[in-house]
Scaffold this motif. Sequence first.
Motif, PDB file in Angstrom:
ATOM      1  N   ILE A 123     -84.258  -0.811 -39.259  1.00 44.54           N
ATOM      2  CA  ILE A 123     -85.021  -2.064 -39.322  1.00 44.54           C
ATOM      3  C   ILE A 123     -84.855  -2.828 -38.010  1.00 44.54           C
ATOM      4  CG2 ILE A 123     -85.163  -4.333 -40.486  1.00 44.54           C
ATOM      5  CD1 ILE A 123     -84.391  -2.787 -43.092  1.00 44.54           C
ATOM      6  N   LYS A 124     -83.616  -2.852 -37.494  1.00 43.23           N
ATOM      7  CA  LYS A 124     -83.326  -3.554 -36.239  1.00 43.23           C
ATOM      8  C   LYS A 124     -84.140  -2.937 -35.083  1.00 43.23           C
ATOM      9  CE  LYS A 124     -79.244  -5.027 -33.755  1.00 43.23           C
ATOM     10  NZ  LYS A 124     -77.837  -4.729 -33.519  1.00 43.23           N
ATOM     11  N   LEU A 125     -84.189  -1.623 -35.105  1.00 43.31           N
ATOM     12  CA  LEU A 125     -84.895  -0.901 -34.049  1.00 43.31           C
ATOM     13  C   LEU A 125     -86.411  -1.122 -34.134  1.00 43.31           C
ATOM     14  CD1 LEU A 125     -84.005   0.933 -31.763  1.00 43.31           C
ATOM     15  CD2 LEU A 125     -84.505   2.878 -33.210  1.00 43.31           C
ATOM     16  N   TYR A 126     -86.935  -1.078 -35.369  1.00 46.11           N
ATOM     17  CA  TYR A 126     -88.376  -1.301 -35.543  1.00 46.11           C
ATOM     18  C   TYR A 126     -88.747  -2.718 -35.086  1.00 46.11           C
ATOM     19  CZ  TYR A 126     -88.981   3.102 -38.088  1.00 46.11           C
ATOM     20  OH  TYR A 126     -89.052   4.429 -38.421  1.00 46.11           O
ATOM     21  N   THR A 127     -87.847  -3.680 -35.327  1.00 44.06           N
ATOM     22  CA  THR A 127     -88.103  -5.052 -34.876  1.00 44.06           C
ATOM     23  C   THR A 127     -88.165  -5.083 -33.350  1.00 44.06           C
ATOM     24  OG1 THR A 127     -86.666  -5.649 -36.707  1.00 44.06           O
ATOM     25  CG2 THR A 127     -87.376  -7.449 -35.288  1.00 44.06           C
ATOM     26  N   ARG A 128     -87.244  -4.367 -32.724  1.00 42.53           N
ATOM     27  CA  ARG A 128     -87.230  -4.291 -31.261  1.00 42.53           C
ATOM     28  C   ARG A 128     -88.508  -3.653 -30.730  1.00 42.53           C
ATOM     29  NH1 ARG A 128     -81.821  -2.018 -28.411  1.00 42.53           N
ATOM     30  NH2 ARG A 128     -80.618  -3.906 -28.503  1.00 42.53           N
ATOM     31  N   MET A 129     -88.975  -2.641 -31.467  1.00 40.17           N
ATOM     32  CA  MET A 129     -90.160  -1.908 -31.014  1.00 40.17           C
ATOM     33  C   MET A 129     -91.412  -2.781 -31.009  1.00 40.17           C
ATOM     34  SD  MET A 129     -89.150   1.649 -32.854  1.00 40.17           S
ATOM     35  CE  MET A 129     -90.732   2.373 -33.054  1.00 40.17           C
ATOM     36  N   LEU A 130     -91.349  -3.891 -31.760  1.00 42.22           N
ATOM     37  CA  LEU A 130     -92.499  -4.808 -31.785  1.00 42.22           C
ATOM     38  C   LEU A 130     -92.694  -5.508 -30.442  1.00 42.22           C
ATOM     39  CD1 LEU A 130     -92.166  -6.508 -35.276  1.00 42.22           C
ATOM     40  CD2 LEU A 130     -93.909  -4.897 -34.555  1.00 42.22           C
ATOM     41  N   LEU A 131     -91.597  -5.614 -29.697  1.00 40.82           N
ATOM     42  CA  LEU A 131     -91.624  -6.358 -28.429  1.00 40.82           C
ATOM     43  C   LEU A 131     -92.708  -5.843 -27.467  1.00 40.82           C
ATOM     44  CD1 LEU A 131     -89.962  -8.630 -26.921  1.00 40.82           C
ATOM     45  CD2 LEU A 131     -88.701  -6.776 -25.865  1.00 40.82           C
ATOM     46  N   PRO A 132     -92.666  -4.546 -27.069  1.00 39.39           N
ATOM     47  CA  PRO A 132     -93.726  -4.087 -26.160  1.00 39.39           C
ATOM     48  C   PRO A 132     -95.113  -4.082 -26.796  1.00 39.39           C
ATOM     49  CG  PRO A 132     -92.313  -2.257 -26.811  1.00 39.39           C
ATOM     50  CD  PRO A 132     -91.675  -3.492 -27.339  1.00 39.39           C
ATOM     51  N   ILE A 133     -95.174  -3.907 -28.130  1.00 43.61           N
ATOM     52  CA  ILE A 133     -96.499  -3.854 -28.782  1.00 43.61           C
ATOM     53  C   ILE A 133     -97.140  -5.243 -28.733  1.00 43.61           C
ATOM     54  CG2 ILE A 133     -97.734  -3.345 -30.926  1.00 43.61           C
ATOM     55  CD1 ILE A 133     -95.321  -1.480 -31.626  1.00 43.61           C
ATOM     56  N   LEU A 173     -97.228   4.200 -31.237  1.00 46.16           N
ATOM     57  CA  LEU A 173     -96.724   5.582 -31.229  1.00 46.16           C
ATOM     58  C   LEU A 173     -95.953   5.866 -29.946  1.00 46.16           C
ATOM     59  CD1 LEU A 173     -99.551   7.813 -32.738  1.00 46.16           C
ATOM     60  CD2 LEU A 173     -97.232   7.572 -33.560  1.00 46.16           C
ATOM     61  N   ASN A 174     -96.480   5.358 -28.814  1.00 46.33           N
ATOM     62  CA  ASN A 174     -95.790   5.561 -27.528  1.00 46.33           C
ATOM     63  C   ASN A 174     -94.395   4.961 -27.558  1.00 46.33           C
ATOM     64  OD1 ASN A 174     -97.761   7.034 -26.302  1.00 46.33           O
ATOM     65  ND2 ASN A 174     -98.686   5.314 -25.222  1.00 46.33           N
ATOM     66  N   VAL A 175     -94.268   3.742 -28.103  1.00 44.44           N
ATOM     67  CA  VAL A 175     -92.961   3.092 -28.186  1.00 44.44           C
ATOM     68  C   VAL A 175     -92.044   3.914 -29.099  1.00 44.44           C
ATOM     69  CG1 VAL A 175     -91.739   0.950 -28.705  1.00 44.44           C
ATOM     70  CG2 VAL A 175     -94.085   0.848 -27.927  1.00 44.44           C
ATOM     71  N   PRO A 211     -95.343   1.917 -17.880  1.00 38.47           N
ATOM     72  CA  PRO A 211     -93.925   1.859 -18.279  1.00 38.47           C
ATOM     73  C   PRO A 211     -93.610   0.710 -19.231  1.00 38.47           C
ATOM     74  CG  PRO A 211     -94.184   1.271 -15.959  1.00 38.47           C
ATOM     75  CD  PRO A 211     -95.509   1.734 -16.432  1.00 38.47           C
ATOM     76  N   ALA A 212     -94.479  -0.308 -19.285  1.00 38.72           N
ATOM     77  CA  ALA A 212     -94.231  -1.447 -20.182  1.00 38.72           C
ATOM     78  C   ALA A 212     -94.165  -1.010 -21.640  1.00 38.72           C
ATOM     79  CB  ALA A 212     -95.307  -2.498 -19.990  1.00 38.72           C
ATOM     80  N   GLN A 213     -94.813   0.142 -21.943  1.00 31.85           N
ATOM     81  CA  GLN A 213     -94.809   0.634 -23.327  1.00 31.85           C
ATOM     82  C   GLN A 213     -93.476   1.254 -23.719  1.00 31.85           C
ATOM     83  OE1 GLN A 213     -98.157   3.238 -23.792  1.00 31.85           O
ATOM     84  NE2 GLN A 213     -99.622   1.588 -23.575  1.00 31.85           N
ATOM     85  N   GLN A 214     -92.586   1.416 -22.720  1.00 34.50           N
ATOM     86  CA  GLN A 214     -91.282   2.021 -23.024  1.00 34.50           C
ATOM     87  C   GLN A 214     -90.168   0.997 -23.024  1.00 34.50           C
ATOM     88  OE1 GLN A 214     -92.101   5.163 -19.919  1.00 34.50           O
ATOM     89  NE2 GLN A 214     -90.525   6.167 -21.114  1.00 34.50           N
ATOM     90  N   ILE A 215     -90.521  -0.247 -22.717  1.00 36.56           N
ATOM     91  CA  ILE A 215     -89.480  -1.276 -22.595  1.00 36.56           C
ATOM     92  C   ILE A 215     -89.347  -2.009 -23.924  1.00 36.56           C
ATOM     93  CG2 ILE A 215     -88.940  -3.464 -21.434  1.00 36.56           C
ATOM     94  CD1 ILE A 215     -90.352  -2.243 -18.928  1.00 36.56           C
ATOM     95  N   PHE A 216     -88.169  -1.978 -24.523  1.00 38.27           N
ATOM     96  CA  PHE A 216     -88.017  -2.655 -25.821  1.00 38.27           C
ATOM     97  C   PHE A 216     -86.727  -3.450 -25.920  1.00 38.27           C
ATOM     98  CE2 PHE A 216     -87.101   1.858 -25.998  1.00 38.27           C
ATOM     99  CZ  PHE A 216     -85.779   1.869 -26.381  1.00 38.27           C
ATOM    100  N   CYS A 217     -86.012  -3.592 -24.817  1.00 39.27           N
ATOM    101  CA  CYS A 217     -84.785  -4.401 -24.844  1.00 39.27           C
ATOM    102  C   CYS A 217     -85.052  -5.753 -24.187  1.00 39.27           C
ATOM    103  CB  CYS A 217     -83.655  -3.683 -24.129  1.00 39.27           C
ATOM    104  SG  CYS A 217     -83.165  -2.177 -24.992  1.00 39.27           S
ATOM    105  N   THR A 218     -84.113  -6.676 -24.358  1.00 42.45           N
ATOM    106  CA  THR A 218     -84.380  -8.037 -23.881  1.00 42.45           C
ATOM    107  C   THR A 218     -83.788  -8.338 -22.506  1.00 42.45           C
ATOM    108  OG1 THR A 218     -82.546  -8.714 -25.271  1.00 42.45           O
ATOM    109  CG2 THR A 218     -84.750  -9.124 -26.127  1.00 42.45           C
TER     110      THR A 218
END
Lengths: 223, 238
Positions: free
Chosen positions: B174-184, B152-154, A87-94
């Motif tokens: 752009i904002k969303l792609y930046t956010r997507m970097l977090l889990p990667i 790709l999963n994100v 599930p960590a791969q789906q988390i993208f908020c802070t």
Amino acid sequence: MLLETQDLAYTYPAGKQEILHEINIRFRPGEIAAITGDNGCGKTTLTKLLVGILRPGTGRICLGGNDIAAMSLAEIGRQIAYVFQNPAQQIFCTSVEQEIGYGLKNLGLGRNEIEQRISHYLDYFELSEYRQTFPLSLSQGEKQRLMLAAVLAMHPRYVILDEPTTGLDIYRRKLLGDYLLRIKKDGYGVIFVSHQVKFIKAYADRVIRIEDGRLSDGRGDCG
Amino acid sequence: MRELDPRSKLLMVICISTLAIVYQDPWKLLLLLLCTILMLAWLDSGWLSRMHALAKILPLLALLFLLQCLFTRQGVPLLSIHGINVLTDQGLAMGLGVMLRIIIIIMSAMILLSSSERDFLLALVQWRIPYEIAFMVMVGLHFLPILREEALNVYYAVQMRGTELQKISARLKIKLYTRMLLPIISGAIYRAEQMAIAMDARAFRAYPQRSYMRRLKLKKRDYFLQITMVLLSVILLI
């Protein structure tokens, strides 16, 4: 609203061999279905096809009679929620709160409705104390509960979980199973992939076994 | 020709890439591309089956070609609209040059596909590059497909939570792609940590001297190829 596959077959673009052949299954709301089978038999591929991440080679997947091939991932996601094995791969908020609220904002809900649903699902999945916590610092079980909360808050018809018991101890597994029973009671259709025989026996209403890319009994509608 | 020493292959790639970067004339670049294709065919590295990767970047190459053509003002005008020079001979040459250069570099890298990553690790070590650095390079390459899958999963997860990526504005994208970097990034750091522990547990750098089960040995044809490649490159560059 039925979720069904009709003569579904799939081959990976780089592969020559078919991963899934002639899969015909019907899933219903208010039911827990377990998909099981040996490693590499096509379980995860099937779930990815069900949510439109992969597109079938032949056959089709219908939700309430409509082919999902004509729908965007966002449209499918509103009806069928998917929780990855990790599930960590789906988390993208802070924060945990933002994570649950993200999908709700996309649904165009009002501020009060969003706030209400966030509080409800935080409470439902016992995450209220983590409301402002950075989600990636949660434990595996908590991340899984967070993802369930985030996808269920969007009120989909079905929830698909890929190997949800991986990395969970007996107590956490029981907690997860109890959550599945609760959401089933609320009318959601639950589909999960698992190897855990005990977990499947305890919580699944129906077991779908895949062997070499085919349904082992040839039917996906058996009880 | 898989038995060719990986150092010879590395040297071939270095020579071809250097020539591709230095050459400006599209005719010379075209000739170099033909030589690269001949070498790939000779090495039988399964490059034909990987040509779809090159096809994927064709739109990017076309864009680069167009940009070079449009923004190069020097040279004899070939096409003018209302007195404004849209295309000049130098612009065309520059556009073709950039496109060919990228194709040559990508195709020359395909030469490396005919050896295993372990062979390249040994090659770098025998070139006296510290094992730690050689190992890091190989691990980095090894992780690329995993990172791609995670990204790709994100990407799918974001869309499945109701985001219509095709319909949102560029700023939001752009904002969303930046956010997507977090889990990667988080996943990459976690994996690096786990790997470091696993390596420490197996005595990585526990002793200053490391032994190797196998050593690469240059054969006559490797010496011949290496000397020819270097000499030819120097002559062509002068």
